[in-house]
Design a protein around this motif. Structure first.
Motif, PDB file in Angstrom:
ATOM      1  N   ALA A 246       0.772  -1.219  -0.008  1.00  0.00           N
ATOM      2  CA  ALA A 246       0.019  -0.039  -0.081  1.00  0.00           C
ATOM      3  C   ALA A 246       0.752   1.163   0.180  1.00  0.00           C
ATOM      4  O   ALA A 246       0.696   2.348  -0.733  1.00  0.00           O
ATOM      5  CB  ALA A 246      -0.922  -0.020   1.126  1.00  0.00           C
ATOM      6  N   LEU A 247       1.914   1.206   0.701  1.00  0.00           N
ATOM      7  CA  LEU A 247       2.589   2.469   0.851  1.00  0.00           C
ATOM      8  C   LEU A 247       3.539   3.010  -0.287  1.00  0.00           C
ATOM      9  O   LEU A 247       3.660   3.922  -0.716  1.00  0.00           O
ATOM     10  CB  LEU A 247       3.742   2.369   2.166  1.00  0.00           C
ATOM     11  N   GLU A 248       4.154   1.444  -1.032  1.00  0.00           N
ATOM     12  CA  GLU A 248       4.729   1.690  -2.194  1.00  0.00           C
ATOM     13  C   GLU A 248       3.654   2.111  -3.289  1.00  0.00           C
ATOM     14  O   GLU A 248       4.147   3.092  -4.283  1.00  0.00           O
ATOM     15  CB  GLU A 248       5.299   0.314  -2.759  1.00  0.00           C
ATOM     16  N   ALA A 249       2.540   1.860  -3.429  1.00  0.00           N
ATOM     17  CA  ALA A 249       1.457   2.244  -4.462  1.00  0.00           C
ATOM     18  C   ALA A 249       1.145   3.731  -4.221  1.00  0.00           C
ATOM     19  O   ALA A 249       0.861   4.396  -5.204  1.00  0.00           O
ATOM     20  CB  ALA A 249       0.370   1.194  -4.157  1.00  0.00           C
ATOM     21  N   ALA A 250       1.038   4.151  -3.010  1.00  0.00           N
ATOM     22  CA  ALA A 250       0.644   5.428  -2.480  1.00  0.00           C
ATOM     23  C   ALA A 250       1.637   6.447  -3.065  1.00  0.00           C
ATOM     24  O   ALA A 250       1.236   7.745  -2.719  1.00  0.00           O
ATOM     25  CB  ALA A 250       0.169   5.500  -1.059  1.00  0.00           C
ATOM     26  N   HIS A 281       3.324   6.566   7.874  1.00  0.00           N
ATOM     27  CA  HIS A 281       4.455   6.478   7.137  1.00  0.00           C
ATOM     28  C   HIS A 281       3.878   7.157   5.456  1.00  0.00           C
ATOM     29  O   HIS A 281       4.923   7.655   4.797  1.00  0.00           O
ATOM     30  CB  HIS A 281       4.968   5.131   6.653  1.00  0.00           C
ATOM     31  N   ALA A 282       2.787   7.116   5.289  1.00  0.00           N
ATOM     32  CA  ALA A 282       2.383   7.477   3.798  1.00  0.00           C
ATOM     33  C   ALA A 282       2.647   9.067   3.881  1.00  0.00           C
ATOM     34  O   ALA A 282       2.086   9.888   4.828  1.00  0.00           O
ATOM     35  CB  ALA A 282       1.012   7.193   3.513  1.00  0.00           C
ATOM     36  N   ALA A 283       3.140   9.582   2.520  1.00  0.00           N
ATOM     37  CA  ALA A 283       3.322  10.854   2.457  1.00  0.00           C
ATOM     38  C   ALA A 283       2.195  11.730   1.911  1.00  0.00           C
ATOM     39  O   ALA A 283       1.802  12.810   2.252  1.00  0.00           O
ATOM     40  CB  ALA A 283       4.374  11.266   1.480  1.00  0.00           C
ATOM     41  N   CYS A 284       0.974  11.069   1.237  1.00  0.00           N
ATOM     42  CA  CYS A 284      -0.123  11.558   0.935  1.00  0.00           C
ATOM     43  C   CYS A 284      -1.142  11.456   1.977  1.00  0.00           C
ATOM     44  O   CYS A 284      -0.925  10.773   3.053  1.00  0.00           O
ATOM     45  CB  CYS A 284      -0.666  10.961  -0.323  1.00  0.00           C
ATOM     46  N   PRO A 285      -2.381  12.265   1.927  1.00  0.00           N
ATOM     47  CA  PRO A 285      -3.260  12.094   2.675  1.00  0.00           C
ATOM     48  C   PRO A 285      -3.744  10.656   2.725  1.00  0.00           C
ATOM     49  O   PRO A 285      -3.896   9.830   1.917  1.00  0.00           O
ATOM     50  CB  PRO A 285      -4.355  13.036   2.214  1.00  0.00           C
ATOM     51  N   VAL A 286      -4.205  10.096   4.053  1.00  0.00           N
ATOM     52  CA  VAL A 286      -4.771   8.787   4.268  1.00  0.00           C
ATOM     53  C   VAL A 286      -6.072   8.801   4.673  1.00  0.00           C
ATOM     54  O   VAL A 286      -6.439   9.505   5.812  1.00  0.00           O
ATOM     55  CB  VAL A 286      -3.940   8.014   5.059  1.00  0.00           C
ATOM     56  N   ALA A 287      -7.270   8.225   3.940  1.00  0.00           N
ATOM     57  CA  ALA A 287      -8.535   7.920   4.638  1.00  0.00           C
ATOM     58  C   ALA A 287      -8.699   6.506   5.079  1.00  0.00           C
ATOM     59  O   ALA A 287      -8.528   5.747   4.470  1.00  0.00           O
ATOM     60  CB  ALA A 287      -9.423   8.155   3.189  1.00  0.00           C
TER      61      ALA A 287
END
Length: 292
Positions: A246-250, A281-287
């Motif tokens: 998920a983190l790589e895809a995001a 850890h995700a740099a983008c917003p997370v829902a």
């Protein structure tokens, strides 16, 4: 379309301002109102007006909400915005607000432990308990200022096939449709012990597992493809850690959507391992979307 507003929790930090601007963009796309909420248990019981700052107990609370409203109006002149001060603990106020909202949007600092009023444990608690989706947004602009929301970038949805995932897919498809963006639906599939041989991963076993997961993922996505025919969708199965997939895809995505079970054992964390890793850890917003 659900006409409930989008609610933002404010605490005066750059992260909560970034959340307000992200939420204002989303409200504009969806044709929804925006509620700017600041909760503090020591707020004066009656609104005080016309008092000098030194005598107005609510002065700083009002200033937090007004600053966010000003930034939102500069971005979206015609957006319907409600400013709300609530004399409650923030977590209690936000959980109640979630029941009346399309989603709740909060600032996030990821692994930064210098958490302020709405950040850190409070945002995680709300994300783990709210009955509606909770979006966690970081401030990524120069000098701590919130960056403009990327338009048109992909939405990524990480789904588990071990239970219902319709809530996650519905939110992801709605968001992609509102943005006129493409959607990437991902399932991370850990390999069982029998997939490993002394020389590494058995390709035959891995291939069978991957094929079965791809068929199940395709079946889960199909009804939503039909409901949102204009959304370009790509579904992918990645063998290995679901959180890492998920983190790589995001990376570079506009939004990462993950699920959270409503019902869980009493001693278990309210956010699962994948959601926890993505929030931190995700740099983008997370829902974080609750599902049964």
């Amino acid at each position: 379309m659900d006409q409930a507003p989008i609610t933002v929790g404010l605490d005066g930090s750059p992260e909560s301002l970034a959340a307000a601007l992200w939420a204002s963009d989303e409200a504009e796309r969806r044709g929804l109102g925006l509620r700017l909420l600041h909760a503090w248990i020591l707020l004066a019981g009656e609104p005080s007006t016309g008092l000098p700052p030194g005598e107005d107990q609510n002065y700083w609370a009002k200033r937090i909400v007004r600053a966010a409203a000003t930034a939102v109006y500069e971005r979206h002149h015609d957006l319907s915005v409600t400013e709300d001060l609530v004399a409650e603990e923030p977590e209690t106020a936000l959980l109640r607000a979630a029941e009346e909202s399309t989603m709740v949007v909060l600032g996030s600092r990821g692994l930064d432990r210098l958490a302020s009023f709405f950040l850190g444990d409070i945002s995680l608690q709300v994300a783990g308990r709210a009955e509606r989706p909770v979006v966690l947004v970081r401030a990524t602009g120069t000098g701590g200022q919130p960056a403009p929301t990327a338009g048109g970038a992909d939405v990524v949805a990480g789904v588990s096939l071990h239970g219902p995932c319709d809530s996650v897919l519905e939110f992801a498809f709605e968001t992609a449709a509102a943005r006129d963006a493409s959607l990437r639906v991902l399932h991370g599939c850990p390999l069982p012990v029998q997939a490993y041989a002394p020389w590494g991963v058995d390709p035959d076993v891995a291939g069978e597992i991957s094929k079965e997961a791809e068929e199940r993922l395709s079946a889960a996505v199909r009804p939503w493809r039909d409901r949102y025919p204009r959304v370009a969708v790509a579904s992918t199965v990645r063998l290995g850690s679901a959180a890492r997939a998920a983190l790589e895809a995001a990376d570079g995505a506009a939004l990462l959507v993950v699920g959270r079970r409503r019902h869980h054992p009493p001693v278990a964390p309210r956010l699962g391992n994948v959601a926890q890793a993505c929030v931190h850890h995700a740099a983008c917003p997370v829902a974080v979307v609750p599902h049964d």
